[in-house]
Scaffold this active site. Structure first.
Site, PDB file in Angstrom:
ATOM      1  N   ASN A  67      -0.693   5.347   3.071  1.00 26.53           N
ATOM      2  CA  ASN A  67      -1.166   4.612   1.896  1.00 26.53           C
ATOM      3  C   ASN A  67       0.023   4.483   0.941  1.00 26.53           C
ATOM      4  O   ASN A  67       0.402   5.452   0.289  1.00 26.53           O
ATOM      5  CB  ASN A  67      -2.313   5.397   1.248  1.00 26.53           C
ATOM      6  CG  ASN A  67      -2.760   4.808  -0.073  1.00 26.53           C
ATOM      7  OD1 ASN A  67      -2.386   3.687  -0.418  1.00 26.53           O
ATOM      8  ND2 ASN A  67      -3.549   5.562  -0.820  1.00 26.53           N
ATOM      9  N   LYS A  95       0.203   2.904  -1.744  1.00 26.87           N
ATOM     10  CA  LYS A  95      -0.237   2.763  -3.145  1.00 26.87           C
ATOM     11  C   LYS A  95       0.539   1.619  -3.821  1.00 26.87           C
ATOM     12  O   LYS A  95       0.851   0.635  -3.182  1.00 26.87           O
ATOM     13  CB  LYS A  95      -0.087   4.082  -3.896  1.00 26.87           C
ATOM     14  CG  LYS A  95      -0.711   5.258  -3.150  1.00 26.87           C
ATOM     15  CD  LYS A  95      -0.856   6.477  -3.997  1.00 26.87           C
ATOM     16  CE  LYS A  95      -1.310   7.642  -3.131  1.00 26.87           C
ATOM     17  NZ  LYS A  95      -1.720   8.792  -3.904  1.00 26.87           N
ATOM     18  N   HIS A 130     -10.915   5.326  -2.231  1.00 27.28           N
ATOM     19  CA  HIS A 130      -9.818   6.259  -2.523  1.00 27.28           C
ATOM     20  C   HIS A 130     -10.052   6.902  -3.883  1.00 27.28           C
ATOM     21  O   HIS A 130     -10.574   6.263  -4.801  1.00 27.28           O
ATOM     22  CB  HIS A 130      -8.475   5.516  -2.499  1.00 27.28           C
ATOM     23  CG  HIS A 130      -7.313   6.457  -2.541  1.00 27.28           C
ATOM     24  ND1 HIS A 130      -6.831   6.962  -3.716  1.00 27.28           N
ATOM     25  CD2 HIS A 130      -6.578   7.016  -1.554  1.00 27.28           C
ATOM     26  CE1 HIS A 130      -5.820   7.791  -3.445  1.00 27.28           C
ATOM     27  NE2 HIS A 130      -5.647   7.835  -2.143  1.00 27.28           N
ATOM     28  N   GLU A 177      -8.196   7.464  -6.306  1.00 26.70           N
ATOM     29  CA  GLU A 177      -7.625   6.753  -7.463  1.00 26.70           C
ATOM     30  C   GLU A 177      -8.507   5.571  -7.870  1.00 26.70           C
ATOM     31  O   GLU A 177      -8.601   5.229  -9.044  1.00 26.70           O
ATOM     32  CB  GLU A 177      -6.181   6.325  -7.151  1.00 26.70           C
ATOM     33  CG  GLU A 177      -5.250   7.530  -7.188  1.00 26.70           C
ATOM     34  CD  GLU A 177      -4.146   7.532  -6.166  1.00 26.70           C
ATOM     35  OE1 GLU A 177      -3.768   6.454  -5.667  1.00 26.70           O
ATOM     36  OE2 GLU A 177      -3.645   8.630  -5.846  1.00 26.70           O
ATOM     37  N   GLU A 203     -10.187  13.782   1.396  1.00 23.27           N
ATOM     38  CA  GLU A 203      -9.038  13.929   0.509  1.00 23.27           C
ATOM     39  C   GLU A 203      -9.446  14.702  -0.740  1.00 23.27           C
ATOM     40  O   GLU A 203      -9.939  14.102  -1.712  1.00 23.27           O
ATOM     41  CB  GLU A 203      -8.517  12.548   0.103  1.00 23.27           C
ATOM     42  CG  GLU A 203      -8.068  11.701   1.272  1.00 23.27           C
ATOM     43  CD  GLU A 203      -7.003  10.704   0.845  1.00 23.27           C
ATOM     44  OE1 GLU A 203      -5.893  10.780   1.390  1.00 23.27           O
ATOM     45  OE2 GLU A 203      -7.257   9.893  -0.052  1.00 23.27           O
ATOM     46  N   GLY A 213      -1.143  13.937  -4.215  1.00 26.39           N
ATOM     47  CA  GLY A 213       0.040  13.684  -5.038  1.00 26.39           C
ATOM     48  C   GLY A 213       0.443  14.870  -5.900  1.00 26.39           C
ATOM     49  O   GLY A 213       1.250  14.727  -6.814  1.00 26.39           O
ATOM     50  N   SER A 273      -1.168  15.578   0.092  1.00 26.44           N
ATOM     51  CA  SER A 273       0.153  16.204   0.202  1.00 26.44           C
ATOM     52  C   SER A 273       0.524  16.598   1.631  1.00 26.44           C
ATOM     53  O   SER A 273       1.136  17.651   1.856  1.00 26.44           O
ATOM     54  CB  SER A 273       0.256  17.412  -0.746  1.00 26.44           C
ATOM     55  OG  SER A 273       0.080  16.982  -2.095  1.00 26.44           O
TER      56      SER A 273
HETATM   57  C1  PEP Z   1      -3.315   9.505  -0.670  1.00 24.51           C
HETATM   58  O1  PEP Z   1      -2.890   8.693  -1.456  1.00 24.51           O
HETATM   59  O2  PEP Z   1      -4.298   9.189   0.011  1.00 24.51           O
HETATM   60  C2  PEP Z   1      -2.646  10.796  -0.547  1.00 24.51           C
HETATM   61  C3  PEP Z   1      -3.179  11.687   0.233  1.00 24.51           C
HETATM   62  O3  PEP Z   1      -1.501  10.990  -1.284  1.00 24.51           O
HETATM   63  P1  PEP Z   1      -0.420  12.189  -1.113  1.00 24.51           P
HETATM   64  O4  PEP Z   1      -0.146  12.298   0.387  1.00 24.51           O
HETATM   65  O5  PEP Z   1       0.768  11.738  -1.870  1.00 24.51           O
HETATM   66  O6  PEP Z   1      -1.055  13.420  -1.630  1.00 24.51           O
END
Ligand code: PEP
Length: 254
Positions: free
Chosen positions: A9, A11, A96, A98, A168, A174, A214
Protein backbone atom coordinates in the site's frame (compact mmCIF):
# COMPACT_ATOMS: atom_id res chain seq x y z
CA UNK A 1 -3.81 -24.56 0.70
CA UNK A 2 -4.17 -20.80 0.72
CA UNK A 3 -1.95 -18.99 -1.74
CA UNK A 4 0.10 -16.31 0.02
CA UNK A 5 -0.22 -12.68 -1.03
CA UNK A 6 2.19 -9.83 -0.37
CA UNK A 7 0.50 -6.49 -1.03
CA UNK A 8 2.06 -3.03 -0.98
CA UNK A 9 0.00 0.00 0.00
CA UNK A 10 1.94 3.00 -1.28
CA UNK A 11 -0.54 5.41 0.36
CA UNK A 12 -0.02 9.05 -0.74
CA UNK A 13 3.63 8.48 -1.63
CA UNK A 14 5.85 8.42 -4.73
CA UNK A 15 5.63 10.56 -7.84
CA UNK A 16 5.34 9.39 -11.41
CA UNK A 17 9.08 8.86 -11.88
CA UNK A 18 9.82 7.20 -8.54
CA UNK A 19 6.67 5.05 -8.67
CA UNK A 20 7.51 3.84 -12.15
CA UNK A 21 11.07 3.07 -11.10
CA UNK A 22 9.83 1.16 -8.03
CA UNK A 23 7.39 -0.86 -10.14
CA UNK A 24 10.07 -1.72 -12.68
CA UNK A 25 12.45 -2.67 -9.88
CA UNK A 26 9.86 -5.00 -8.38
CA UNK A 27 9.16 -6.55 -11.79
CA UNK A 28 12.89 -7.28 -12.11
CA UNK A 29 12.98 -8.63 -8.57
CA UNK A 30 10.28 -11.25 -9.21
CA UNK A 31 11.50 -12.15 -12.72
CA UNK A 32 12.64 -15.74 -12.98
CA UNK A 33 11.55 -16.62 -9.43
CA UNK A 34 8.85 -19.15 -8.67
CA UNK A 35 5.34 -17.72 -8.75
CA UNK A 36 4.05 -19.32 -5.56
CA UNK A 37 3.18 -15.93 -4.06
CA UNK A 38 0.73 -13.30 -5.34
CA UNK A 39 2.21 -9.80 -5.43
CA UNK A 40 0.04 -6.70 -5.47
CA UNK A 41 0.99 -3.02 -5.54
CA UNK A 42 -1.48 -0.23 -4.78
CA UNK A 43 -0.18 3.16 -5.94
CA UNK A 44 -2.04 6.47 -5.75
CA UNK A 45 -4.86 6.91 -8.32
CA UNK A 46 -2.99 9.20 -10.76
CA UNK A 47 -0.21 6.64 -11.28
CA UNK A 48 -2.26 3.44 -11.59
CA UNK A 49 -2.09 3.28 -15.36
CA UNK A 50 1.64 4.02 -15.53
CA UNK A 51 2.38 1.45 -12.83
CA UNK A 52 0.24 -1.12 -14.62
CA UNK A 53 2.37 -0.54 -17.70
CA UNK A 54 5.61 -0.61 -15.70
CA UNK A 55 4.93 -4.01 -14.07
CA UNK A 56 4.12 -5.36 -17.55
CA UNK A 57 3.79 -9.13 -17.71
CA UNK A 58 5.76 -9.70 -14.48
CA UNK A 59 2.70 -11.24 -12.80
CA UNK A 60 2.48 -8.35 -10.30
CA UNK A 61 -1.11 -7.14 -9.91
CA UNK A 62 -2.11 -3.52 -9.52
CA UNK A 63 -4.83 -2.27 -7.21
CA UNK A 64 -6.33 0.99 -5.99
CA UNK A 65 -6.46 2.25 -2.41
CA UNK A 66 -10.15 3.16 -2.52
CA UNK A 67 -13.17 3.41 -4.81
CA UNK A 68 -16.73 4.73 -4.73
CA UNK A 69 -19.87 2.60 -4.76
CA UNK A 70 -21.86 4.50 -7.40
CA UNK A 71 -21.30 3.68 -11.09
CA UNK A 72 -21.05 7.22 -12.45
CA UNK A 73 -22.54 10.69 -12.06
CA UNK A 74 -22.24 13.77 -9.93
CA UNK A 75 -19.79 12.51 -7.30
CA UNK A 76 -16.98 15.03 -7.46
CA UNK A 77 -13.59 13.59 -6.69
CA UNK A 78 -14.69 9.97 -6.59
CA UNK A 79 -13.51 7.02 -8.70
CA UNK A 80 -15.79 4.15 -9.74
CA UNK A 81 -15.16 0.42 -9.93
CA UNK A 82 -15.65 0.54 -13.72
CA UNK A 83 -12.95 3.20 -14.03
CA UNK A 84 -10.49 1.08 -12.05
CA UNK A 85 -11.22 -1.98 -14.15
CA UNK A 86 -10.99 0.08 -17.31
CA UNK A 87 -7.31 0.76 -16.59
CA UNK A 88 -6.51 -2.80 -15.57
CA UNK A 89 -6.88 -2.81 -11.78
CA UNK A 90 -7.56 -6.23 -10.28
CA UNK A 91 -7.95 -5.19 -6.65
CA UNK A 92 -9.03 -2.40 -4.36
CA UNK A 93 -8.13 -1.85 -0.70
CA UNK A 94 -11.23 -0.96 1.32
CA UNK A 95 -11.71 -0.05 4.96
CA UNK A 96 -8.08 0.88 5.57
CA UNK A 97 -7.68 2.36 9.05
CA UNK A 98 -6.62 5.71 7.58
CA UNK A 99 -9.90 5.84 5.65
CA UNK A 100 -11.81 4.85 8.78
CA UNK A 101 -10.06 7.09 11.29
CA UNK A 102 -8.68 10.00 9.25
CA UNK A 103 -11.35 10.25 6.54
CA UNK A 104 -14.27 9.10 8.71
CA UNK A 105 -15.49 6.07 6.75
CA UNK A 106 -17.93 3.81 8.56
CA UNK A 107 -18.73 0.12 8.12
CA UNK A 108 -21.89 0.97 6.14
CA UNK A 109 -19.93 2.88 3.49
CA UNK A 110 -17.22 0.23 3.40
CA UNK A 111 -19.92 -2.41 2.88
CA UNK A 112 -21.45 -0.48 -0.06
CA UNK A 113 -18.02 -0.17 -1.66
CA UNK A 114 -17.25 -3.85 -1.04
CA UNK A 115 -20.51 -4.94 -2.69
CA UNK A 116 -20.01 -2.57 -5.65
CA UNK A 117 -16.52 -3.98 -6.24
CA UNK A 118 -17.31 -7.67 -5.99
CA UNK A 119 -20.44 -7.31 -8.09
CA UNK A 120 -18.14 -6.29 -10.97
CA UNK A 121 -15.47 -8.86 -10.14
CA UNK A 122 -12.96 -6.40 -8.67
CA UNK A 123 -11.11 -8.12 -5.82
CA UNK A 124 -11.33 -6.49 -2.39
CA UNK A 125 -8.70 -6.36 0.33
CA UNK A 126 -10.96 -5.59 3.28
CA UNK A 127 -9.06 -4.12 6.23
CA UNK A 128 -10.11 -4.54 9.84
CA UNK A 129 -8.29 -3.77 13.07
CA UNK A 130 -8.57 -2.37 16.55
CA UNK A 131 -7.24 0.84 18.12
CA UNK A 132 -4.73 0.65 20.95
CA UNK A 133 -7.32 1.66 23.56
CA UNK A 134 -9.65 -1.06 22.28
CA UNK A 135 -6.92 -3.70 22.62
CA UNK A 136 -6.06 -2.42 26.10
CA UNK A 137 -9.74 -2.61 27.08
CA UNK A 138 -9.80 -6.23 25.87
CA UNK A 139 -12.20 -5.32 23.07
CA UNK A 140 -10.18 -6.57 20.08
CA UNK A 141 -12.51 -9.50 19.35
CA UNK A 142 -15.62 -7.35 19.66
CA UNK A 143 -14.23 -4.67 17.33
CA UNK A 144 -13.18 -7.23 14.72
CA UNK A 145 -16.61 -8.90 14.87
CA UNK A 146 -18.37 -5.55 14.35
CA UNK A 147 -16.14 -4.62 11.40
CA UNK A 148 -16.57 -8.06 9.78
CA UNK A 149 -20.33 -8.02 10.27
CA UNK A 150 -20.62 -4.47 8.94
CA UNK A 151 -18.18 -4.81 6.06
CA UNK A 152 -19.54 -8.13 4.85
CA UNK A 153 -23.27 -7.46 5.34
CA UNK A 154 -25.25 -9.10 2.51
CA UNK A 155 -22.13 -10.60 0.95
CA UNK A 156 -22.82 -14.18 -0.10
CA UNK A 157 -20.52 -17.09 0.64
CA UNK A 158 -19.83 -17.47 -3.10
CA UNK A 159 -18.64 -13.85 -3.25
CA UNK A 160 -16.19 -14.34 -0.40
CA UNK A 161 -13.80 -15.82 -2.97
CA UNK A 162 -13.31 -12.26 -4.32
CA UNK A 163 -12.34 -10.94 -0.88
CA UNK A 164 -9.15 -11.03 1.15
CA UNK A 165 -9.19 -9.86 4.76
CA UNK A 166 -6.31 -7.78 6.10
CA UNK A 167 -5.92 -7.66 9.87
CA UNK A 168 -4.22 -4.38 10.66
CA UNK A 169 -4.07 -3.39 14.32
CA UNK A 170 -4.21 0.40 14.13
CA UNK A 171 -1.54 0.77 16.83
CA UNK A 172 0.93 -1.09 14.60
CA UNK A 173 0.40 0.87 11.39
CA UNK A 174 3.26 3.19 10.54
CA UNK A 175 4.40 3.19 14.16
CA UNK A 176 7.25 0.70 13.99
CA UNK A 177 5.36 -1.37 16.59
CA UNK A 178 4.53 -4.79 15.20
CA UNK A 179 2.02 -7.22 16.65
CA UNK A 180 3.92 -10.23 17.93
CA UNK A 181 3.54 -13.30 15.72
CA UNK A 182 1.34 -14.80 18.46
CA UNK A 183 -0.90 -11.69 18.67
CA UNK A 184 -1.27 -11.69 14.88
CA UNK A 185 -2.09 -15.38 14.72
CA UNK A 186 -4.59 -15.09 17.56
CA UNK A 187 -6.45 -12.27 15.81
CA UNK A 188 -6.39 -14.14 12.49
CA UNK A 189 -7.74 -17.27 14.18
CA UNK A 190 -10.50 -15.13 15.69
CA UNK A 191 -11.41 -13.80 12.23
CA UNK A 192 -11.41 -17.31 10.79
CA UNK A 193 -13.72 -18.44 13.60
CA UNK A 194 -16.07 -15.55 12.81
CA UNK A 195 -16.14 -16.67 9.17
CA UNK A 196 -16.81 -20.25 10.22
CA UNK A 197 -19.72 -19.21 12.47
CA UNK A 198 -21.23 -16.74 10.00
CA UNK A 199 -20.56 -18.61 6.74
CA UNK A 200 -19.03 -22.09 6.92
CA UNK A 201 -15.95 -24.02 7.97
CA UNK A 202 -14.84 -24.31 4.33
CA UNK A 203 -15.29 -20.55 3.74
CA UNK A 204 -13.17 -19.88 6.83
CA UNK A 205 -10.49 -22.31 5.68
CA UNK A 206 -10.37 -20.81 2.19
CA UNK A 207 -10.17 -17.15 3.24
CA UNK A 208 -6.77 -15.49 2.90
CA UNK A 209 -6.05 -13.25 5.87
CA UNK A 210 -3.10 -10.87 5.54
CA UNK A 211 -1.33 -9.19 8.45
CA UNK A 212 -0.49 -5.49 8.23
CA UNK A 213 1.33 -3.22 10.65
CA UNK A 214 5.03 -2.35 10.40
CA UNK A 215 5.95 -5.47 8.45
CA UNK A 216 9.58 -5.29 7.35
CA UNK A 217 12.22 -7.69 6.06
CA UNK A 218 13.42 -8.46 9.59
CA UNK A 219 10.02 -9.63 10.91
CA UNK A 220 8.28 -10.87 7.76
CA UNK A 221 9.38 -14.48 7.90
CA UNK A 222 8.31 -14.97 11.51
CA UNK A 223 4.91 -13.32 10.97
CA UNK A 224 4.31 -15.25 7.77
CA UNK A 225 5.33 -18.44 9.55
CA UNK A 226 2.15 -18.33 11.65
CA UNK A 227 -0.48 -20.86 10.56
CA UNK A 228 -3.29 -18.33 10.15
CA UNK A 229 -1.22 -15.59 8.50
CA UNK A 230 -1.53 -15.90 4.72
CA UNK A 231 0.46 -12.89 3.66
CA UNK A 232 1.12 -9.25 4.41
CA UNK A 233 -0.25 -5.82 3.62
CA UNK A 234 2.76 -3.54 3.78
CA UNK A 235 2.87 0.24 3.95
CA UNK A 236 6.21 1.95 4.57
CA UNK A 237 8.36 -1.02 3.64
CA UNK A 238 6.60 -1.40 0.28
CA UNK A 239 8.22 1.80 -1.00
CA UNK A 240 11.63 0.37 -1.84
CA UNK A 241 12.69 -2.76 -3.69
CA UNK A 242 15.31 -3.36 -0.99
CA UNK A 243 12.58 -3.71 1.65
CA UNK A 244 9.61 -5.06 -0.31
CA UNK A 245 11.67 -7.57 -2.31
CA UNK A 246 12.73 -9.63 0.73
CA UNK A 247 9.15 -9.51 2.10
CA UNK A 248 7.91 -10.98 -1.20
CA UNK A 249 10.60 -13.64 -0.89
CA UNK A 250 9.47 -14.41 2.67
CA UNK A 251 5.99 -15.02 1.22
CA UNK A 252 7.47 -17.74 -0.98
CA UNK A 253 8.62 -19.68 2.08
CA UNK A 254 5.00 -20.04 3.33
C1 PEP B 1 -0.65 -0.11 5.89
O1 PEP B 1 -0.66 1.00 5.42
O2 PEP B 1 -1.57 -0.88 5.57
C2 PEP B 1 0.44 -0.50 6.78
C3 PEP B 1 0.37 -1.67 7.34
O3 PEP B 1 1.45 0.40 6.97
P1 PEP B 1 2.90 0.12 7.66
O4 PEP B 1 3.41 -1.17 7.03
O5 PEP B 1 3.72 1.29 7.29
O6 PEP B 1 2.66 -0.05 9.11
Amino acid sequence: MRRPMIAGNWKMNTDLASGTELAKGLASHVAGKDSSVDVLVCPPFPYLQAIKEAVGDSGISVGAQNCYFEESGAFTGEVSVDMLQDIGCDWVILGHSERRHVLGECDGTINKKTKAAIEKGLGVVLCVGELLEEREADKTGEVLDTQMKGGLADVSEADLSKIIIAYEPVWAIGTGKTASPEQADEAHAHLRKWLSSNYSESAAEAMRILYGGSVKPSNAEELLGQPNVDGALVGGASLTVDNFGPIIDAGRTK
